[in-house]
Design a protein around this motif. Structure first.
Motif, short mmCIF file in Angstrom:
data_model
loop_
_atom_site.label_atom_id
_atom_site.label_comp_id
_atom_site.label_asym_id
_atom_site.label_seq_id
_atom_site.Cartn_x
_atom_site.Cartn_y
_atom_site.Cartn_z
N PRO A 126 -7.89 -3.25 2.01
CA PRO A 126 -8.28 -1.93 1.42
C PRO A 126 -8.78 -2.40 -0.64
N ILE A 127 -7.68 -3.11 -0.97
CA ILE A 127 -7.49 -3.16 -2.14
C ILE A 127 -8.87 -4.55 -2.82
N THR A 128 -8.72 -5.49 -1.71
CA THR A 128 -9.76 -6.58 -2.44
C THR A 128 -11.41 -6.40 -2.47
N GLN A 129 -11.75 -4.99 -1.44
CA GLN A 129 -13.02 -4.32 -0.84
C GLN A 129 -12.61 -3.51 -2.75
N LEU A 130 -11.67 -2.93 -2.42
CA LEU A 130 -11.61 -1.92 -3.82
C LEU A 130 -12.75 -2.08 -4.94
N TRP A 131 -11.38 -3.52 -4.93
CA TRP A 131 -11.91 -4.44 -6.63
C TRP A 131 -13.40 -5.87 -6.66
N THR A 140 0.93 -3.22 -6.06
CA THR A 140 0.54 -2.78 -7.40
C THR A 140 -0.74 -2.54 -7.02
N GLY A 141 -1.34 -3.38 -6.45
CA GLY A 141 -2.64 -3.48 -6.24
C GLY A 141 -3.57 -3.80 -7.08
N TYR A 142 -3.17 -4.71 -8.53
CA TYR A 142 -3.09 -5.23 -9.25
C TYR A 142 -3.67 -6.89 -9.29
N PRO A 143 -4.32 -7.82 -9.56
CA PRO A 143 -3.97 -8.61 -9.75
C PRO A 143 -2.61 -9.58 -10.60
N PHE A 144 -1.84 -10.76 -9.81
CA PHE A 144 -0.44 -10.90 -9.99
C PHE A 144 -0.58 -11.35 -12.03
N GLU A 145 0.40 -11.15 -12.00
CA GLU A 145 0.27 -11.42 -13.67
C GLU A 145 2.06 -12.44 -13.54
N ALA A 155 -5.33 3.31 -1.97
CA ALA A 155 -5.74 2.42 -1.02
C ALA A 155 -4.67 1.63 -0.55
N LEU A 156 -3.48 1.43 -1.76
CA LEU A 156 -2.48 0.47 -1.22
C LEU A 156 -1.35 1.43 0.16
N ALA A 157 -1.59 2.82 0.22
CA ALA A 157 -1.03 3.40 1.41
C ALA A 157 -1.14 2.48 2.40
N LEU A 158 -2.76 2.31 2.28
CA LEU A 158 -2.95 1.14 4.04
C LEU A 158 -2.38 0.02 4.05
N VAL A 159 -1.96 -0.49 2.73
CA VAL A 159 -1.72 -2.03 2.82
C VAL A 159 -0.46 -2.36 3.50
N ARG A 160 -0.13 -2.48 4.47
CA ARG A 160 1.13 -2.44 4.98
C ARG A 160 1.53 -3.70 6.43
N HIS A 161 1.56 -4.65 6.22
CA HIS A 161 1.62 -5.59 7.21
C HIS A 161 2.51 -5.30 9.04
N GLU A 162 3.31 -4.05 8.50
CA GLU A 162 3.69 -3.24 9.90
C GLU A 162 3.60 -2.83 10.63
N ASP A 163 1.92 -1.66 10.09
CA ASP A 163 1.19 -1.24 10.21
C ASP A 163 0.03 -1.59 11.55
N VAL A 164 0.74 -3.56 11.90
CA VAL A 164 -0.57 -4.28 12.12
C VAL A 164 0.13 -4.79 13.57
N PRO A 195 -11.31 -1.02 -10.40
CA PRO A 195 -10.81 0.63 -9.46
C PRO A 195 -10.06 2.01 -10.41
N SER A 196 -10.02 3.14 -10.48
CA SER A 196 -9.30 4.24 -10.94
C SER A 196 -7.53 3.60 -10.31
N GLN A 197 -6.99 4.40 -11.22
CA GLN A 197 -5.05 4.03 -10.80
C GLN A 197 -5.38 5.53 -9.37
N ALA A 198 -5.66 6.52 -9.18
CA ALA A 198 -6.05 7.38 -8.14
C ALA A 198 -6.72 6.21 -6.70
N GLU A 199 -7.48 5.97 -6.77
CA GLU A 199 -8.58 4.64 -6.16
C GLU A 199 -7.45 3.50 -5.48
N ILE A 200 -6.59 3.13 -6.06
CA ILE A 200 -5.79 2.24 -5.93
C ILE A 200 -4.96 2.83 -5.61
N ASP A 201 -3.94 3.85 -5.80
CA ASP A 201 -2.77 4.42 -5.09
C ASP A 201 -3.53 4.52 -3.66
#
Length: 369
Positions: free
Chosen positions: A138-143, A286-291, A161-170, A153-159
């Motif tokens: 969801p994050i890579t598709q958003l950006w 975070t939904g952003y690239p690593f820094e 999408a982040l709710a769907l990034v959880r490997h435990e839900d696979v 994307p906007s912060q709202a969009e990132i937030d």
């Protein structure tokens, strides 16, 4: 999805991050030497290159009389690419795409190949302490960095999408060989590990056909099989690409034999917004690239799938933590290149890495090394 002109140009300029030392590449370090082995090995390879999975795939075989093996190697690449891709033409027909379509609906039965790949990706998601997550889709598709419709994307969009990034839900069901994403909108993105998996499968094909000396290059995932055809019994010399400069320059070389070299870096796909550059390696928290001031991490390992998973995971950890993690592992080495033109390496490379003195880089040590 069409690629932008910049990305296509990068691909055409040999997307590989490592340049393998042999006569057919410009970074050769080997001197001519007679090779006497039980099976005749040529100095000039049988070679084929095809554009697959958004990159140039190149296989070189040096064993006499093994040219036809190239056909089997590329057939295997195409078979696996068709099953796993989500960003190429006809990607909607792949097994991974079907898993994503059925998110929150039902489990999807997949082939043994795809199940093994997803199992490996899940394993690294468990071990990487939130730095690697196979459900980052969801994050890579958003950006969508690297494609014509890339945007910040906007912060709202990132937030959202982040709710769907959880490997435990696979959910993986090994008995029934099914994969289930439990929440609607979830999606897998295996781009950070699939090329390594496929590179290893190519090597298996080569070895099944009796190939002893070869190079497999999947746009940055390089595997060298056997020893150099230029020096009897001696390892290949592999150049490590400069991630901060031209892709035709190397920062130095390392010897390698029956090993994989994989690099994750910030240079391959980027997006500029308001004067700030964003790369394609995303933090699942975070939904952003690593820094973290790392420009690239090269992993040297036996298996390319491990190099792929580790290169992303180690990049996410940063220099000090990543180095500690590598030093705790057996038969794995790492080289870190920073945005400050410094090189740090794990202990197993300190006597074998040869710096290119013209690269402008300085080899450094961490305080605890």
């Amino acid at each position: 999805m069409k690629r932008n002109k910049w990305q296509t140009a990068i691909m055409i300029s040999l997307t590989a991050l490592m340049l393998v030392g042999c006569r057919t590449t410009p970074t050769t370090k080997e001197a001519d030497s007679n090779t006497t082995t039980s099976q005749k090995v040529n100095k000039e390879p049988y070679s084929e290159q095809q554009f697959l999975m958004g990159t140039y795939v190149r296989v070189q075989i040096f064993d006499e009389g093994k040219k036809e093996v190239l056909d089997d190697a590329f057939a295997r690449v195409k078979e696996l690419a068709d099953k796993t891709t989500v960003n190429e033409p006809d990607a909607d027909k792949s097994e991974v795409a079907e898993i994503n379509r059925q998110a929150g609906v039902q489990p999807v039965k997949v082939s043994e190949d795809v199940f093994r790949l997803i199992e490996k990706a899940y394993q690294y998601s468990e071990e990487a302490d939130q730095g690697f997550d196979l459900s980052i889709g969801p994050i890579t598709q958003l950006w969508h960095i690297g494609f014509d419709d890339a945007r910040k994307p906007s912060q709202a969009e990132i937030d959202e999408a982040l709710a769907l990034v959880r490997h435990e839900d696979v959910q993986l069901d090994k008995k029934n060989q099914t994969v289930y994403l439990t929440k609607p909108g979830m999606s897998l993105d295996l781009g950070s590990i699939a090329k390594g998996f496929i590179a290893d499968e190519i090597v298996d094909v080569l070895k099944e056909h009796g190939v002893t000396t070869a190079i497999v290059d999947l746009g940055g995932n390089v595997v060298v099989v056997g020893t150099s055809p230029k020096k009897e019994g001696q390892p290949w010399t592999v150049g490590i690409q400069d991630p901060n400069q031209s892709r035709n320059k190397v920062v130095g070389t390392v010897p390698a034999q029956d090993q994989s070299l994989v690099t994750s870096g910030i240079y391959e796909r980027v997006l500029e917004v308001d004067g700030k550059t964003y790369h394609h390696l995303f933090d699942p928290t975070t939904g952003y690239p690593f820094e973290n001031h790392i420009a690239g991490v090269t992993i040297i390992s036996k298996k390319s799938v491990d190099g792929d998973g580790l290169s992303t995971a180690i990049f996410s950890m940063g220099l000090e933590e990543g180095m500690d993690y590598i030093e705790s592992m057996k038969d794995v080495e790492a080289l870190f290149i920073t945005t400050d033109d410094e090189i740090y390496m794990s202990s197993g490379l300190k006597d074998t890495f040869q710096l290119n003195e013209e690269s402008g880089y300085t080899v450094k040590k961490l305080a605890n090394q």
